[in-house]
Design an enzyme around this catalytic site. Structure first.
Site, short mmCIF file in Angstrom:
data_model
loop_
_atom_site.label_atom_id
_atom_site.label_comp_id
_atom_site.label_asym_id
_atom_site.label_seq_id
_atom_site.Cartn_x
_atom_site.Cartn_y
_atom_site.Cartn_z
N LYS A 22 -0.60 8.05 14.07
CA LYS A 22 -1.33 7.19 13.11
C LYS A 22 -0.36 6.37 12.27
O LYS A 22 -0.53 5.16 12.11
CB LYS A 22 -2.18 8.10 12.21
CG LYS A 22 -2.71 7.42 10.96
CD LYS A 22 -3.54 8.36 10.11
CE LYS A 22 -2.79 9.24 9.15
NZ LYS A 22 -2.29 8.59 7.94
N ASN A 23 0.66 7.05 11.73
CA ASN A 23 1.52 6.35 10.77
C ASN A 23 2.54 5.42 11.43
O ASN A 23 3.24 4.68 10.75
CB ASN A 23 2.23 7.36 9.84
CG ASN A 23 1.23 8.00 8.89
OD1 ASN A 23 0.10 7.54 8.77
ND2 ASN A 23 1.65 9.05 8.20
N CYS A 117 -5.30 8.42 -5.60
CA CYS A 117 -6.06 9.10 -4.56
C CYS A 117 -5.87 10.59 -4.71
O CYS A 117 -5.22 11.04 -5.66
CB CYS A 117 -5.65 8.62 -3.17
SG CYS A 117 -4.06 9.24 -2.66
N VAL A 124 2.26 0.92 -5.96
CA VAL A 124 2.94 0.11 -4.94
C VAL A 124 4.00 -0.78 -5.58
O VAL A 124 4.38 -1.82 -5.04
CB VAL A 124 1.93 -0.74 -4.11
CG1 VAL A 124 1.10 0.13 -3.21
CG2 VAL A 124 1.05 -1.59 -5.02
N ASP A 306 3.76 15.89 4.73
CA ASP A 306 2.55 15.93 5.55
C ASP A 306 2.40 17.26 6.31
O ASP A 306 1.38 17.46 6.98
CB ASP A 306 2.54 14.76 6.55
CG ASP A 306 2.35 13.42 5.86
OD1 ASP A 306 1.93 13.41 4.68
OD2 ASP A 306 2.63 12.38 6.49
N ARG A 398 -9.85 10.94 9.96
CA ARG A 398 -8.96 9.80 9.67
C ARG A 398 -7.63 9.94 10.41
O ARG A 398 -6.98 8.94 10.68
CB ARG A 398 -8.66 9.75 8.17
CG ARG A 398 -9.85 9.42 7.32
CD ARG A 398 -9.45 9.29 5.88
NE ARG A 398 -8.29 8.41 5.78
CZ ARG A 398 -7.46 8.37 4.76
NH1 ARG A 398 -7.65 9.15 3.73
NH2 ARG A 398 -6.45 7.55 4.74
N1 EPU Z 1 5.86 5.42 -4.73
C1 EPU Z 1 6.00 4.72 -5.91
N2 EPU Z 1 5.95 3.35 -5.87
C2 EPU Z 1 5.77 2.66 -4.70
C3 EPU Z 1 5.65 3.38 -3.49
C4 EPU Z 1 5.71 4.78 -3.53
O1 EPU Z 1 6.14 5.31 -6.99
O2 EPU Z 1 5.74 1.44 -4.71
C5 EPU Z 1 5.91 6.89 -4.74
C6 EPU Z 1 4.59 7.50 -4.27
O3 EPU Z 1 3.66 7.59 -5.33
C7 EPU Z 1 5.04 8.83 -3.73
C8 EPU Z 1 6.42 8.52 -3.14
O4 EPU Z 1 6.85 7.31 -3.77
O5 EPU Z 1 5.17 9.74 -4.78
C9 EPU Z 1 6.45 8.32 -1.63
O6 EPU Z 1 5.43 7.42 -1.24
P1 EPU Z 1 5.51 6.51 0.05
O7 EPU Z 1 5.37 5.09 -0.36
O8 EPU Z 1 6.68 6.88 0.89
O9 EPU Z 1 4.18 6.93 0.82
P2 EPU Z 1 3.29 5.97 1.68
O10 EPU Z 1 4.14 4.97 2.34
O11 EPU Z 1 2.12 5.50 0.88
C10 EPU Z 1 3.46 7.28 3.94
C11 EPU Z 1 2.48 7.93 4.88
C12 EPU Z 1 1.94 9.19 4.22
C13 EPU Z 1 3.12 10.14 3.95
C14 EPU Z 1 4.14 9.42 3.05
C15 EPU Z 1 5.39 10.24 2.80
C16 EPU Z 1 1.62 6.06 6.11
C17 EPU Z 1 0.49 5.16 6.41
N3 EPU Z 1 1.42 6.99 5.18
O12 EPU Z 1 2.72 6.98 2.76
O13 EPU Z 1 1.07 9.81 5.15
O14 EPU Z 1 2.67 11.29 3.30
O15 EPU Z 1 4.54 8.17 3.67
O16 EPU Z 1 6.00 10.61 4.00
O17 EPU Z 1 2.67 5.96 6.73
C18 EPU Z 1 -0.71 11.21 5.80
O18 EPU Z 1 -0.53 10.82 6.97
O19 EPU Z 1 -1.46 12.18 5.52
C19 EPU Z 1 -0.03 10.53 4.71
C20 EPU Z 1 -0.41 10.65 3.44
#
Ligand code: EPU
Length: 419
Positions: A22-23, A117, A124, A306, A398
């Site tokens: 998925k990711n 969430c 972001v 995860d 999902r």
């Molecule tokens: N964060 C910030 N600011 C940002 C971006 C992230 O503070 O602009 C923080 C987040 O709040 C979190 C940490 O940084 O505490 C890491 O977040 P990250 O951005 O790496 O997560 P993501 O990209 O939103 C992806 C996966 C997640 C997985 C995480 C960590 C996808 C679509 N989603 O999320 O997958 O847990 O990386 O490995 O790739 C899942 O599959 O169940 C899932 C949640």
């Protein structure tokens, strides 16, 4: 709402194959926006999040075709709308992945700002700060991110924190920027390297993906490609954990063990015998109770957040006390309250869960709160005495393809109850 009814106590055995990740698939679908040509994606998993991503691209004007081999052809040459509406973003935060491609290709984007969430606030800001450094103008208005840029310009960007989708957004945006972009403090998850492979097959010039430093030499345009989605390491890890809690003996085919090294090490520490081949992993758990294993989640190559919920269940039925520290997300212990209703003895304080192993669990009615939380409840149901009913299983749909079918094939007894 559909539910899963699990009759616990069956030991898993046999072979299954891994679905596409998925990711890895979500950013690849977003990346199709960067090209005017057709992109063919193979081995896409059949999941709600993938459907939502297609719905998003479809709403902007992409043409999406499914052929008899279940391959998807996506053509985004004619997008009329550059907006990701709140109705879609609120159901899937990964919708933010269209921001980088839209800005790079169309010079503008309007994306609903994802809110918090079930696993944390998930801002972001790292994505937005980095895109601003590429020259984008970004403002937040009426709950939307409004971004524009004449032409993005390559530069050196050090992320303020490690982010998986942020790194992906920037790799996609910088592919069509002028000049060279050097990204540091990036995520190193295998899905980052997968996306770089796909983009390079479309004509991008990206080096170093999967390491601390990614160098992207911008190009004028990207072509079409045909790309196979790699196997889902978290799906594989979840089934290995399911075998560990049911004294099982299973093989997962189609997965490269190098993507799961920390998970494999921890399974070995729990007492499981693991055999890794180039493209498969076998597990045999013969202990009556697993050994307790301490875990601290962190970005790749460390232990993945995860897989934290699934290891909560292994530890919950272990022969001692263990500690889990969740360092990636601030609120990813929602499953613990439900697990305790099944007889687990787990105490949570902040980002720390102290788990006292118990001899056995009992079935109960429980509620899924997020994707990986639902996986842990299913694992608990598999090893509990009696029947477990897991409610709100739309979370599991999902991210796990045909989960009850795969588990039943391995000997589980799970029925999907209609709404
Ligand atoms: N964060 C910030 N600011 C940002 C971006 C992230 O503070 O602009 C923080 C987040 O709040 C979190 C940490 O940084 O505490 C890491 O977040 P990250 O951005 O790496 O997560 P993501 O990209 O939103 C992806 C996966 C997640 C997985 C995480 C960590 C996808 C679509 N989603 O999320 O997958 O847990 O990386 O490995 O790739 C899942 O599959 O169940 C899932 C949640």
């Amino acid at each position: 709402m559909e539910k899963l009814l699990i009759k616990g106590g069956k030991s898993l055995s046999g072979k299954i194959s891994c679905s596409g990740a998925k990711n890895a698939a979500l950013p690849m679908i977003a990346a199709t926006i960067l090209s005017d040509e057709k992109v063919i994606l193979k081995n896409l998993p059949y999941l709600q999040d993938i459907t939502t991503m297609f719905e998003l691209l479809g709403s902007m004007g992409s043409e999406i075709l499914l052929d008899e081999n279940m391959d998807f052809t996506i053509c985004s040459s004619n997008l009329q709308d550059i907006e990701a509406r709140y109705e879609l973003v609120k159901t899937m935060r990964a919708s933010i992945l269209v921001l980088g491609p839209l800005l790079a290709k169309y010079g503008k984007a309007r994306i609903a700002l994802p809110g918090g969430c079930a696993i944390g606030s998930r801002p972001v800001n790292f994505h937005l700060d980095a895109l601003k450094q590429l020259g984008a103008t970004i403002s937040l208005r009426n709950g939307y991110i409004e971004a524009s840029a004449e032409k993005l310009k390559g530069t050196n960007i050090k992320f303020d924190g490690i982010t998986v989708t942020g790194t992906e957004n920037l790799m996609m945006a910088a592919s069509l920027a002028t000049g060279t972009t050097i990204l540091t403090n990036v995520a190193k998850e295998p899905e980052i390297a997968d996306l770089a492979d796909m983009l390079n097959s479309m004509g991008s010039d990206i080096q170093g993906a999967g390491t601390d430093k990614i160098i992207i030499n911008g190009v004028d345009k990207l072509t079409g490609t045909t790309f196979d989605i790699p196997a889902d390491r978290i799906e594989a890890g979840t089934y290995l954990a399911a075998a560990a809690v049911t004294k099982g003996n299973i093989t997962i085919e189609g997965i490269n063990p190098n993507r799961l090294m920390r998970v494999i090490e921890k399974l070995q520490n729990s007492g499981a015998n693991i055999d890794c081949q180039e493209n498969s992993i076998s597990i045999n758990m013969s202990l009556e109770s697993p050994h307790p294993v301490d875990i601290t989640t962190a970005p790749f190559p460390e232990f993945p957040t995860d897989m934290q919920a699934q290891f909560s269940v292994i530890n919950a039925i272990s022969s001692g006390t263990s500690n889990i520290y969740e360092t990636v997300f601030e609120n990813r212990f929602m499953h613990i309250l439900e697990l305790n209703r099944m007889g687990c003895d787990i105490e949570v304080k902040g980002n720390h869960a102290k788990i006292n192993g118990v001899k056995s669990l009992y079935g109960a009615q429980v509620m899924a709160t997020d994707l990986r939380a639902s996986a842990s409840l299913i694992l608990a149901g598999l090893c509990a005495n009696g029947e477990t009913v897991v409610d709100r299983i739309y979370h599991i749909d999902r991210g796990y393809e045909r989960i009850e079918e795969k588990l039943n094939y391995l000997g589980a007894d799970i029925i999907r109850l209609p709404s």
